[in-house]
Design a protein around this motif. Structure first.
Motif, short mmCIF file in Angstrom:
data_model
loop_
_atom_site.label_atom_id
_atom_site.label_comp_id
_atom_site.label_asym_id
_atom_site.label_seq_id
_atom_site.Cartn_x
_atom_site.Cartn_y
_atom_site.Cartn_z
N TYR A 82 52.66 55.87 35.24
CA TYR A 82 51.82 54.78 34.74
C TYR A 82 52.70 53.70 34.13
N ILE A 95 48.18 50.62 29.52
CA ILE A 95 47.45 51.63 28.76
C ILE A 95 47.16 51.11 27.36
N SER A 121 43.70 51.19 24.11
CA SER A 121 42.53 51.94 23.62
C SER A 121 41.28 51.69 24.44
N THR A 122 41.26 50.65 25.27
CA THR A 122 40.05 50.36 26.07
C THR A 122 40.01 51.13 27.38
N ASN A 123 41.14 51.68 27.82
CA ASN A 123 41.13 52.37 29.11
C ASN A 123 41.77 53.76 29.10
N ASP A 139 40.84 56.48 27.85
CA ASP A 139 39.91 57.58 28.07
C ASP A 139 39.46 57.71 29.52
N THR A 140 39.92 56.81 30.39
CA THR A 140 39.61 56.93 31.82
C THR A 140 40.59 57.86 32.54
N ILE A 141 41.63 58.28 31.84
CA ILE A 141 42.64 59.16 32.43
C ILE A 141 42.28 60.61 32.12
N ASP A 142 42.28 61.43 33.15
CA ASP A 142 41.95 62.86 33.00
C ASP A 142 43.22 63.63 32.63
#
Length: 133
Positions: free
Chosen positions: A48, A97, A99-101, A103-106
């Motif tokens: 990433y 990366i 705080s807005t995205n 949580d989209t990562i598993d």
């Protein structure tokens, strides 16, 4: 590819080979980490980074040279990884990366996570703490 490592550590090579590793940030620290993992035979890596290679990276980043300036770091690293180990399963994610995205990562699919982000360390660390709870 791993013949020398297998000679030294015959029982240990497969311990990490099949692990799934994520690296966040592909600058100096992340780049050298990635290169080491590729050359150690790790075959499942997600990377990433949002950045492109700049002329100022040439003195400290493995992938930076006159032919890669202006290219996306994840694209250059994916190509380099496949040249070193054609059987590698590497996925590049060109994303910033925050705080807005995050949580989209598993994160549950990763055995190990490398935090080499140079500007947002608290975001990744706090998210991982939240996931661990």
């Amino acid at each position: 590819m791993l013949s020398r490592i297998k000679l030294m550590l015959p029982d240990k090579v497969d311990l990490l080979k099949d692990k799934h590793i994520a690296i966040f940030g592909l600058g100096g620290v992340g780049g050298y980490t990635l290169e080491s993992l590729i050359r150690s035979g790790i075959e499942n890596i997600d990377i990433y980074d949002f950045d492109t290679i700049d002329v100022s990276n040439i003195n400290r980043q493995l992938i930076a040279d006159s032919q890669t300036v202006g290219k996306k770091k994840v694209d250059v690293w994916v190509q380099r990884a496949k040249l070193i180990n054609p059987s590698i399963n590497i996925n590049g994610f060109n994303m910033f990366i925050d705080s807005t995205n995050i949580d989209t990562i598993d994160f549950s699919k990763y055995d190990y996570v490398v935090d080499a982000i140079d500007s947002l360390k608290p975001v990744l660390k706090e998210f991982i703490k939240k996931v661990e709870r």
